[in-house]
Design a protein around this motif. Sequence first.
Motif, PDB file in Angstrom:
ATOM      1  N   LEU A  44       0.868  -1.200  -0.220  1.00 49.75           N
ATOM      2  CA  LEU A  44       0.002   0.056   0.038  1.00 49.75           C
ATOM      3  C   LEU A  44       0.833   1.271  -0.043  1.00 49.75           C
ATOM      4  N   GLU A  45       1.813   1.259   0.686  1.00 47.27           N
ATOM      5  CA  GLU A  45       2.830   2.458   0.746  1.00 47.27           C
ATOM      6  C   GLU A  45       3.417   2.870  -0.693  1.00 47.27           C
ATOM      7  N   GLU A  46       3.916   1.568  -1.328  1.00 51.76           N
ATOM      8  CA  GLU A  46       4.420   1.485  -2.584  1.00 51.76           C
ATOM      9  C   GLU A  46       3.623   2.167  -3.629  1.00 51.76           C
ATOM     10  N   PHE A  47       2.044   1.742  -3.753  1.00 48.71           N
ATOM     11  CA  PHE A  47       1.217   1.934  -4.486  1.00 48.71           C
ATOM     12  C   PHE A  47       0.617   3.521  -4.098  1.00 48.71           C
ATOM     13  N   ARG A  48       0.542   3.986  -2.847  1.00 45.39           N
ATOM     14  CA  ARG A  48       0.359   5.311  -2.770  1.00 45.39           C
ATOM     15  C   ARG A  48       1.283   6.318  -3.337  1.00 45.39           C
ATOM     16  N   ALA A  49       2.434   5.903  -3.160  1.00 44.94           N
ATOM     17  CA  ALA A  49       3.725   6.896  -3.880  1.00 44.94           C
ATOM     18  C   ALA A  49       3.568   6.840  -5.303  1.00 44.94           C
ATOM     19  N   LYS A  50       3.136   5.929  -5.863  1.00 48.66           N
ATOM     20  CA  LYS A  50       2.980   5.910  -7.293  1.00 48.66           C
ATOM     21  C   LYS A  50       1.647   6.256  -8.109  1.00 48.66           C
ATOM     22  N   TYR A  51       0.575   6.282  -7.341  1.00 52.93           N
ATOM     23  CA  TYR A  51      -0.445   6.576  -8.161  1.00 52.93           C
ATOM     24  C   TYR A  51      -1.468   7.572  -7.211  1.00 52.93           C
ATOM     25  N   GLU A  52      -1.825   8.695  -7.869  1.00 51.19           N
ATOM     26  CA  GLU A  52      -2.510   9.740  -7.314  1.00 51.19           C
ATOM     27  C   GLU A  52      -4.173   9.452  -6.750  1.00 51.19           C
ATOM     28  N   HIS A  53      -4.774   8.578  -7.181  1.00 49.70           N
ATOM     29  CA  HIS A  53      -5.921   8.138  -6.787  1.00 49.70           C
ATOM     30  C   HIS A  53      -5.974   6.614  -5.798  1.00 49.70           C
ATOM     31  N   GLU A  54      -6.898   6.468  -5.065  1.00 55.24           N
ATOM     32  CA  GLU A  54      -7.055   5.351  -4.295  1.00 55.24           C
ATOM     33  C   GLU A  54      -8.448   5.150  -3.755  1.00 55.24           C
ATOM     34  N   ALA A  55      -8.935   3.943  -3.979  1.00 55.05           N
ATOM     35  CA  ALA A  55     -10.233   3.536  -3.092  1.00 55.05           C
ATOM     36  C   ALA A  55     -10.203   2.403  -2.828  1.00 55.05           C
ATOM     37  N   THR A  66      -4.147   6.571 -11.883  1.00 55.98           N
ATOM     38  CA  THR A  66      -3.573   7.592 -12.483  1.00 55.98           C
ATOM     39  C   THR A  66      -4.434   8.497 -13.529  1.00 55.98           C
ATOM     40  N   ASP A  67      -4.967   9.485 -13.585  1.00 54.81           N
ATOM     41  CA  ASP A  67      -5.514   9.769 -14.912  1.00 54.81           C
ATOM     42  C   ASP A  67      -5.118   9.645 -16.081  1.00 54.81           C
ATOM     43  N   ALA A  68      -3.798   9.781 -16.196  1.00 54.88           N
ATOM     44  CA  ALA A  68      -2.848   9.542 -17.230  1.00 54.88           C
ATOM     45  C   ALA A  68      -2.879   8.249 -18.064  1.00 54.88           C
ATOM     46  N   GLU A  69      -3.230   7.250 -17.222  1.00 56.50           N
ATOM     47  CA  GLU A  69      -3.189   5.694 -17.691  1.00 56.50           C
ATOM     48  C   GLU A  69      -4.563   5.152 -18.077  1.00 56.50           C
ATOM     49  N   CYS A  70      -4.689   5.299 -19.327  1.00 60.72           N
ATOM     50  CA  CYS A  70      -6.077   4.878 -20.117  1.00 60.72           C
ATOM     51  C   CYS A  70      -5.627   4.063 -20.991  1.00 60.72           C
ATOM     52  N   GLU A  71      -6.712   3.280 -21.625  1.00 63.82           N
ATOM     53  CA  GLU A  71      -6.583   2.300 -22.765  1.00 63.82           C
ATOM     54  C   GLU A  71      -7.804   2.471 -23.751  1.00 63.82           C
ATOM     55  N   TYR A  72      -7.625   2.833 -24.874  1.00 67.34           N
ATOM     56  CA  TYR A  72      -8.562   2.870 -25.859  1.00 67.34           C
ATOM     57  C   TYR A  72      -9.554   1.496 -26.154  1.00 67.34           C
ATOM     58  N   CYS A  73     -10.815   1.604 -25.843  1.00 66.66           N
ATOM     59  CA  CYS A  73     -11.640   0.482 -26.170  1.00 66.66           C
ATOM     60  C   CYS A  73     -12.351   0.546 -27.545  1.00 66.66           C
ATOM     61  N   GLU A  74     -12.223  -0.012 -28.519  1.00 74.60           N
ATOM     62  CA  GLU A  74     -12.741  -0.025 -29.816  1.00 74.60           C
ATOM     63  C   GLU A  74     -14.184  -0.259 -29.766  1.00 74.60           C
ATOM     64  N   ALA A  75     -14.570  -1.185 -28.883  1.00 76.12           N
ATOM     65  CA  ALA A  75     -15.975  -1.737 -28.866  1.00 76.12           C
ATOM     66  C   ALA A  75     -17.013  -0.531 -28.384  1.00 76.12           C
ATOM     67  N   CYS A  76     -16.228   0.080 -27.306  1.00 80.41           N
ATOM     68  CA  CYS A  76     -16.948   1.311 -26.734  1.00 80.41           C
ATOM     69  C   CYS A  76     -16.618   2.602 -26.980  1.00 80.41           C
ATOM     70  N   GLU A  77     -15.726   2.661 -28.217  1.00 80.09           N
ATOM     71  CA  GLU A  77     -15.419   3.847 -28.803  1.00 80.09           C
ATOM     72  C   GLU A  77     -15.049   5.116 -27.492  1.00 80.09           C
ATOM     73  N   ASP A  78     -14.035   4.663 -26.560  1.00 80.79           N
ATOM     74  CA  ASP A  78     -13.941   5.631 -25.561  1.00 80.79           C
ATOM     75  C   ASP A  78     -12.598   5.024 -24.737  1.00 80.79           C
ATOM     76  N   ASP A  79     -11.681   5.766 -23.984  1.00 79.70           N
ATOM     77  CA  ASP A  79     -10.921   5.682 -23.144  1.00 79.70           C
ATOM     78  C   ASP A  79     -11.317   4.931 -21.942  1.00 79.70           C
ATOM     79  N   LEU A  80     -10.699   3.881 -21.295  1.00 79.80           N
ATOM     80  CA  LEU A  80     -10.870   3.304 -20.346  1.00 79.80           C
ATOM     81  C   LEU A  80      -9.846   3.439 -19.237  1.00 79.80           C
ATOM     82  N   GLN A  81     -10.194   3.848 -18.027  1.00 72.40           N
ATOM     83  CA  GLN A  81      -9.254   3.911 -17.094  1.00 72.40           C
ATOM     84  C   GLN A  81      -8.582   2.657 -16.490  1.00 72.40           C
ATOM     85  N   ILE A  82      -7.260   2.476 -16.640  1.00 68.58           N
ATOM     86  CA  ILE A  82      -6.631   1.390 -16.084  1.00 68.58           C
ATOM     87  C   ILE A  82      -6.455   1.444 -14.528  1.00 68.58           C
ATOM     88  N   TYR A  83      -6.685   0.440 -13.749  1.00 69.23           N
ATOM     89  CA  TYR A  83      -6.770   0.361 -12.363  1.00 69.23           C
ATOM     90  C   TYR A  83      -5.621  -0.643 -11.862  1.00 69.23           C
TER      91      TYR A  83
END
Length: 90
Positions: A44-55, A66-83
Amino acid sequence: MYKIIYMKADYEPWWKFEGWESNIVSINEYETEEQLNDGLNTVLEEFRAKYEHEASKEDKYYAFWTDAECEYCEACEDDLQIYHGIIVEK
């Protein structure tokens, strides 16, 4: 046996959609609950230092992103957040 599972997917770890196991990056196993707690605190300490959001949910599911890490989904024609998900199994 206790486990900390690290998965990376386009959804939070508590959803555990069918086939979620294919998104597992690593599994760490521990003999005692004390070792598990020490390992979890380290992760948890390591991930909290790397990523800006947590739930988290139920004190056993943790999602980081992090907001910058997304992947494009062709099926939904949108960017998907990577968790980056942590699952604690006792």
